[in-house]
Design an enzyme around this catalytic site. Structure first.
Site: not given
Length: 346
Positions: A149-151, A153-154
């Site tokens: 997921g994007c969150y 990953t960050s």
């Protein structure tokens, strides 16, 4: 030449895959599917692709489409991917899934957080979590990669070095993250309507966002102990990007120079992780349009607390660019192939 298909090509992540793959010298797009735009050219849905990719969107026909490709990206909502992926795997096709359906090592955790039964649990153990900075060797051998997921990953890239070293209290982590509107997908809704988003800034799914569990799973794997954290996502009136501000209590005395050196060493072989010096924190605009994750590390001397700033483009490093990074690893290609470009300036 690697022949690739994209299932769900007209959502934001799918369309970004199409755009990025046009610059990949080793990949040829063989087919695109779309439930909403079957029979239409992708360039009619996204005119920016006119004259570059003019393939017509097809209906899903796994038996026929699997014969035409080496690898398939499934850019579908969670719950839908699991109805498609098993047939692709059975047909001998490599799969990179951009949904949340195969990101968890535990069926129970998935079902608890996604509130639905997992219909292809036999593949959970076969899927490799596709964060290249942590799982590179496993990804190279994988037949099914679960794109993060994007969150997560960050947040995971921000915390991995200090969590692995045991430098932060695993129960003290607070993640305050802000995302652009494309993170909600292309399907329109009241909460992403222009008049609802413009000139506003809001938190959502406070204390219950499903990406909390994904981040906890990632960090627990690095620390070999349970991680319970607080994660609050926010919607900001921009199209792309995620900025995560992360706080954690240190378990031992360490100075800023040592922290930055730790991050530089940890990511020294990772082409898409960039570490800033203490005096310059990263901004979203500096990674927009790129596959980079930029990290800023700050030691708050007054409180003794570590503060990490992490920025990514949610559609690229947080989705489609990372999927291509995984394709490169699975195909024994240079990890940077098709992704070695700077973000948009300014």
């Amino acid at each position: 030449m690697i022949k690739a298909g994209i299932i769900g090509a007209t959502g934001y992540a799918g369309a970004e895959l199409v755009r990025l793959l046009t610059n990949h010298s080793k990949v040829e797009i063989e087919f695109l599917t779309s439930r909403s735009f079957t029979g239409q050219k992708i360039s009619e849905v996204y005119p920016a692709l006119a004259g570059i990719v003019d393939l017509k969107c097809e209906e899903i026909d796994i038996k026929q489409q699997a014969k035409r490709v080496d690898i398939v990206f499934t850019a579908l909502p969670h719950g839908v991917s699991m109805s498609v992926v098993p047939e692709l795997i059975k047909a001998g096709v490599k799969v990179i899934d951009l949904s949340g359906d195969y990101r968890y090592s535990s069926q129970k955790i998935y079902e608890d957080w996604y509130q639905q039964k997992h219909e292809s649990s036999e593949l959970i153990d076969k899927a490799v979590y596709g964060l290249p900075e942590l799982n590179k060797e496993e990804i190279k051998e994988a037949g099914l990669v679960a794109n993060p997921g994007c969150y997560p990953t960050s947040a995971t890239l921000a915390l991995a070095p200090v969590v692995e070293e045991g430098l932060v209290d695993s129960q003290s982590i607070i993640i305050d993250a802000k995302s652009g509107v494309t993170g909600a997908g292309r399907k329109p809704s009241r909460v992403t309507h222009f008049s609802e988003v413009a000139e506003s800034f809001k938190a959502y799914k406070v204390g219950e966002h499903r990406h909390t569990s994904e981040i906890e799973q990632n960090l627990a794997g690095l620390s070999a102990k349970e991680v319970i954290l607080s994660f609050t996502p926010h919607l900001v009136p921009m199209k792309r990007g995620i900025l995560s501000t992360i706080y954690a209590d240190l378990t031992q005395k360490v100075n800023s120079k040592e922290l930055i050196e730790l991050y530089q060493k940890f990511y020294s072989q990772e082409p898409f992780a960039r570490i800033r010096q203490e005096e310059k924190m990263p901004e979203v605009k500096e990674v927009t349009g790129s596959n980079y994750c930029d990290l800023g590390i700050k030691l708050d001397k007054r409180t003794g607390r570590l503060i990490i700033i992490s920025v990514i483009d949610n559609l690229i490093k947080g989705a489609s660019g990372q999927a291509i990074q995984n394709l490169n690893l699975m195909s024994d290609l240079d990890e940077k192939e098709g992704l070695d470009f700077a973000g948009i300036i300014p």
